[in-house]
Design a protein around this motif. Structure first.
Motif, PDB file in Angstrom:
ATOM      1  N   VAL A 164       0.877  -1.408  -0.010  1.00 16.45           N
ATOM      2  CA  VAL A 164      -0.032   0.053   0.054  1.00 16.45           C
ATOM      3  C   VAL A 164       0.685   1.270  -0.061  1.00 16.45           C
ATOM      4  CG1 VAL A 164      -2.182  -0.811   1.206  1.00 16.45           C
ATOM      5  CG2 VAL A 164      -0.121  -0.356   2.561  1.00 16.45           C
TER       6      VAL A 164
ATOM      7  N   PHE B  62       1.957   6.587   4.180  1.00 15.94           N
ATOM      8  CA  PHE B  62       1.741   7.851   4.780  1.00 15.94           C
ATOM      9  C   PHE B  62       1.931   7.857   6.107  1.00 15.94           C
ATOM     10  CE2 PHE B  62      -2.061   7.299   7.472  1.00 15.94           C
ATOM     11  CZ  PHE B  62      -2.533   6.091   7.320  1.00 15.94           C
TER      12      PHE B  62
ATOM     13  N   THR C 288       1.071   8.974  10.340  1.00 15.86           N
ATOM     14  CA  THR C 288      -0.014   9.391  11.056  1.00 15.86           C
ATOM     15  C   THR C 288       0.353  10.681  11.909  1.00 15.86           C
ATOM     16  OG1 THR C 288       0.892   7.969  12.337  1.00 15.86           O
ATOM     17  CG2 THR C 288      -0.855   6.888  10.899  1.00 15.86           C
TER      18      THR C 288
ATOM     19  N   VAL D 212     -10.400  11.420  19.398  1.00 16.63           N
ATOM     20  CA  VAL D 212     -10.797  10.320  20.098  1.00 16.63           C
ATOM     21  C   VAL D 212     -11.156  10.836  21.425  1.00 16.63           C
ATOM     22  CG1 VAL D 212     -10.141   8.218  21.418  1.00 16.63           C
ATOM     23  CG2 VAL D 212      -9.614   8.339  19.167  1.00 16.63           C
TER      24      VAL D 212
ATOM     25  N   PHE E 145      -2.316   5.056  23.735  1.00 14.07           N
ATOM     26  CA  PHE E 145      -2.569   5.592  22.366  1.00 14.07           C
ATOM     27  C   PHE E 145      -1.731   6.244  21.606  1.00 14.07           C
ATOM     28  CE2 PHE E 145      -4.440   8.517  19.416  1.00 14.07           C
ATOM     29  CZ  PHE E 145      -5.712   8.110  18.952  1.00 14.07           C
TER      30      PHE E 145
ATOM     31  N   TYR F 250      -1.060   3.862  18.437  1.00 17.65           N
ATOM     32  CA  TYR F 250      -2.051   4.481  17.151  1.00 17.65           C
ATOM     33  C   TYR F 250      -1.206   4.113  15.846  1.00 17.65           C
ATOM     34  CZ  TYR F 250      -4.794   7.527  14.446  1.00 17.65           C
ATOM     35  OH  TYR F 250      -5.569   8.108  13.365  1.00 17.65           O
ATOM     36  N   PRO F 251       0.012   4.586  15.584  1.00 18.02           N
ATOM     37  CA  PRO F 251       0.514   4.334  14.261  1.00 18.02           C
ATOM     38  C   PRO F 251       0.572   2.590  13.737  1.00 18.02           C
ATOM     39  CG  PRO F 251       2.072   5.720  15.451  1.00 18.02           C
ATOM     40  CD  PRO F 251       0.827   4.975  16.599  1.00 18.02           C
TER      41      PRO F 251
ATOM     42  N   VAL G 207      -3.336   1.882  12.977  1.00 14.89           N
ATOM     43  CA  VAL G 207      -3.651   2.485  11.682  1.00 14.89           C
ATOM     44  C   VAL G 207      -3.200   1.842  10.441  1.00 14.89           C
ATOM     45  CG1 VAL G 207      -3.649   4.515  10.422  1.00 14.89           C
ATOM     46  CG2 VAL G 207      -4.018   4.772  12.583  1.00 14.89           C
TER      47      VAL G 207
ATOM     48  N   TYR H 196      -4.890  -0.158   7.509  1.00 15.19           N
ATOM     49  CA  TYR H 196      -4.558   0.732   6.167  1.00 15.19           C
ATOM     50  C   TYR H 196      -4.169  -0.501   5.195  1.00 15.19           C
ATOM     51  CZ  TYR H 196      -2.482   3.932   2.939  1.00 15.19           C
ATOM     52  OH  TYR H 196      -2.038   4.376   1.876  1.00 15.19           O
ATOM     53  N   ARG H 197      -3.687  -1.335   5.745  1.00 15.50           N
ATOM     54  CA  ARG H 197      -3.039  -2.468   4.748  1.00 15.50           C
ATOM     55  C   ARG H 197      -3.841  -3.343   4.028  1.00 15.50           C
ATOM     56  NH1 ARG H 197       2.000  -3.467   3.040  1.00 15.50           N
ATOM     57  NH2 ARG H 197       2.403  -2.224   5.073  1.00 15.50           N
TER      58      ARG H 197
ATOM     59  N   ARG I 200      -6.649   6.130   3.746  1.00 18.72           N
ATOM     60  CA  ARG I 200      -6.320   6.525   4.722  1.00 18.72           C
ATOM     61  C   ARG I 200      -7.405   6.835   5.849  1.00 18.72           C
ATOM     62  NH1 ARG I 200      -2.026  11.211   5.612  1.00 18.72           N
ATOM     63  NH2 ARG I 200      -2.400  11.897   7.765  1.00 18.72           N
TER      64      ARG I 200
ATOM     65  N   GLU J 185      -8.243   5.120   9.669  1.00 16.66           N
ATOM     66  CA  GLU J 185      -8.428   6.219  10.762  1.00 16.66           C
ATOM     67  C   GLU J 185      -9.613   6.070  11.508  1.00 16.66           C
ATOM     68  OE1 GLU J 185      -4.953   9.710   9.425  1.00 16.66           O
ATOM     69  OE2 GLU J 185      -7.286   9.812   8.998  1.00 16.66           O
TER      70      GLU J 185
ATOM     71  N   GLN K 289      -9.814   4.861  15.376  1.00 18.52           N
ATOM     72  CA  GLN K 289     -10.771   5.567  16.297  1.00 18.52           C
ATOM     73  C   GLN K 289     -11.706   4.617  16.969  1.00 18.52           C
ATOM     74  OE1 GLN K 289     -13.894   8.681  15.769  1.00 18.52           O
ATOM     75  NE2 GLN K 289     -12.177   9.896  16.380  1.00 18.52           N
ATOM     76  N   GLU K 290     -12.536   3.723  16.122  1.00 19.78           N
ATOM     77  CA  GLU K 290     -13.451   2.648  16.765  1.00 19.78           C
ATOM     78  C   GLU K 290     -12.843   1.691  17.709  1.00 19.78           C
ATOM     79  OE1 GLU K 290     -16.822   3.289  16.808  1.00 19.78           O
ATOM     80  OE2 GLU K 290     -16.284   4.750  15.695  1.00 19.78           O
TER      81      GLU K 290
ATOM     82  N   PHE L 219      -9.971   2.241  19.480  1.00 18.62           N
ATOM     83  CA  PHE L 219      -9.512   2.836  20.629  1.00 18.62           C
ATOM     84  C   PHE L 219     -10.799   3.210  21.723  1.00 18.62           C
ATOM     85  CE2 PHE L 219      -5.280   3.412  18.582  1.00 18.62           C
ATOM     86  CZ  PHE L 219      -4.605   3.083  19.799  1.00 18.62           C
ATOM     87  N   LEU L 220     -11.770   3.555  21.092  1.00 16.30           N
ATOM     88  CA  LEU L 220     -12.952   3.718  21.923  1.00 16.30           C
ATOM     89  C   LEU L 220     -13.556   2.442  22.278  1.00 16.30           C
ATOM     90  CD1 LEU L 220     -15.164   6.265  19.369  1.00 16.30           C
ATOM     91  CD2 LEU L 220     -14.142   6.835  21.537  1.00 16.30           C
TER      92      LEU L 220
END
Lengths: 370, 187
Positions: A53, A56, A58, A67, B31, B35-36, B39, B43-44, B49, B53, B57-58, B60-61
């Motif tokens: 892919v 990019f 983050t 969040v 987080f 996070y990276p 994501v 994303y894979r 993007r 993301e 977010q979902e 982590f929530l």
């Protein structure tokens, strides 16, 4: 020695150092393993191409803010837990100032937590309820007008009060310092284990600030009358709790939607102290705030001793009230289609018993508590 | 009637600054650290993007609602949840995911990119998504986790398997993916 299996061959493609010395020795001298390794590596390369892919960057910090905002929104939208709803309905409760500003005065119970430093010596007690009175509130006059105005700096010491379920009566007693009250017997329809919750004691302060109120009113598009000089800058100190709540008819703490069949609650009566404004000044001012229906204001003004009387809001048309004598004091019996409840104040503690019961049943329970 | 009594708070004079002082928040720490990766895993497979993301977010929530950020299992849970949530997106809403893929490729390519190449890329990505969603859940997840850069130990923790088995499962998943793609292209 046996040949290396596919899993081992796959791993040494990615993590060559994970190979044991024996495996390495075999691999170095085994054409078959080398040939299989090459096939494994080809598949891996093909997979890498398939799953490629574009890259990019983050931005975790920005994502975290987003969040956090979601979490705050979700928490605001979360249906209140049964004990929170019950507290809101039935007892004075410390919560942020809102219009209807019934809030402040009415329950005066609103805020908690304080910057006491420096003003402690000048505080005058403006509210310490020893009796209760019902005031009729029309639900439609309040619904939808819940504009949050910023009346000034609110501070909590040590922290905003929280309600927490606790495992048993002994813990509830230890945390709240209040005795666990039990009825002599339970009426038909009330059964099951009792659930306990404790609301921590908290002290809070509100320092009125005309500039902040005007700014928030302008933002919300609400007209507010000018804050009188006697109020502006004066501090209210509210002290409330602890409270102990016992509920029957809840299958478990996980079921928040369930309405309990019987609730017994007690809380130390909240007090409000003022660094400047008097009870009368506060009453006049707060009852003139946007969101306070005129008929409600008139009822509160009719209270003879507002500094010692706790008004209990009763939804008009949905419930009726009656003054009764119980446990040596005057209490307020509330009857509705859904059930009945009784509230009384004795020795600085507010008690409430209610549930999906008849008024005779709640009175019988209230008088048999021990 | 006012009781003009002096009010003497029986409050320990805890410094008020202590209340407002920002305490290190374990959730924030987890987080920012994870996070990276979360994501990247989403994303894979989504190749978009903003969709990745959203999934992050979902994830982590859900994590915030259900787990203590101090839990040892935090990282593994987050990685696995990212993989499963993204797979759910391509399985449940494959059509939507495809649109987003095309969109994503449009944005991610250099402006001078050949339009034919973009179409081919989008087609290839759709094919891979279809193949991934046809694989057993664990096989698809192991591919996403490993190809997002997780170590064998991290993959093992996320999927609750022994690290010694990661190579075997990964190898099988790669073969299975290749077969799925070949089967589709030969049809």
């Amino acid at each position: 020695m046996r040949h290396l299996n596919d899993g081992t061959l796959r791993r040494i493609l990615d993590e060559p150092l994970a190979m044991t010395a024996a495996d390495q020795a075999h691999f170095d001298s085994c054409p078959e393993c080398k040939s299989r390794f090459s096939s494994v590596a080809n598949d891996a390369r093909a997979t890498a191409t398939l799953l490629a892919v574009p890259g990019f960057d983050t931005d975790p910090t920005a994502a975290f803010s987003s969040v956090q905002a979601r979490i705050k929104r979700d928490e605001a939208a979360r249906p209140p837990r049964w004990y929170e709803r019950w507290i809101d309905r039935s007892t004075p409760r410390l919560r942020p100032l809102a219009t209807p500003a019934i809030a402040v005065l009415l329950a005066a119970v609103l805020i908690s937590g304080v910057a006491v430093t420096g003003v402690a010596g000048q505080l005058v007690r403006v509210f310490e309820p020893s009796q209760i009175v019902a005031v009729q509130v029309s639900p439609s006059s309040i619904v939808g007008r819940n504009v949050l105005l910023d009346y000034g700096q609110i501070t909590w010491l040590p922290a905003a009060p929280t309600a927490q379920p606790v495992a048993d009566g002994a813990t509830a007693h230890a945390l709240s310092g209040l005795p666990v009250l039990m009825p002599a017997s339970l009426p038909n329809g009330v059964s099951g284990p009792v659930t306990f919750a404790v609301v921590s004691h908290a002290t809070g302060s509100l320092t009125f600030d005309a500039a902040r109120l005007n700014a928030s009113a302008a933002k919300a598009g609400v007209r507010v009358s000018p804050m009188p000089a006697a109020i502006n800058g004066s501090t209210l100190v509210v002290s409330g709790g602890p409270a102990l709540i016992e509920a029957w008819g809840l299958p478990g703490t996980g079921s928040q939607a369930q309405v309990p069949t019987l609730v017994i609650a007690q809380t130390r009566a909240p007090t409000v102290d003022s660094s400047g404004a008097t009870t009368a000044q506060l009453e006049d001012y707060l009852l003139s705030q946007p969101g306070v229906p005129p008929d409600l204001a008139a009822q509160v003004k009719a209270i003879k001793d507002p500094s010692a009387t706790l008004p209990i809001p009763i939804p008009k048309g949905l419930a009726t009230t009656e003054n009764i004598q119980l446990n040596g004091v005057q209490g307020l019996l509330i009857k509705s289609a859904l059930g009945a409840g009784v509230v009384w104040v004795k020795n600085g503690v507010i008690y409430a018993v209610g549930g999906q019961l008849t008024s005779d049943q709640v009175v019988a329970i209230a008088t048999s508590l021990h | 009637m006012l009781h003009a009594e002096a009010w003497r708070p029986t409050i320990i004079p805890a410094p008020l600054s202590a209340i407002s002082r920002r305490l290190p928040d374990p959730f924030e720490r987890v987080f920012l650290q994870e996070y990276p990766k979360v994501v990247a895993i989403a994303y894979r497979v989504l190749a978009d993007r903003s969709a990745a993301e959203d999934v992050a977010q979902e994830v982590f929530l859900k994590f915030h609602r259900s787990f203590s950020p101090d839990s040892e299992r935090a990282s593994g849970w987050l990685h696995a949840a990212a993989a499963h949530s993204a797979l759910n997106v391509i399985r449940g809403e494959r059509r939507r995911a495809q649109r987003e893929t095309t969109h994503a490729l449009d944005r991610s390519q250099a402006p001078a990119a050949n339009p034919e190449h973009l179409v081919e890329e989008a087609e290839r990505r759709r094919e891979v998504q279809r193949a991934l969603s046809g694989l057993p859940e664990r096989s698809a997840a192991i591919l996403m986790l490993r190809y997002s850069g997780l170590s064998y130990a991290e993959v093992a923790t996320a999927l609750g398997i022994r690290v010694g088995n990661v190579g075997t499962l990964l190898r099988r998943a790669e073969e299975a993916l290749r077969k799925e793609v070949n089967r589709a292209t030969s049809q």
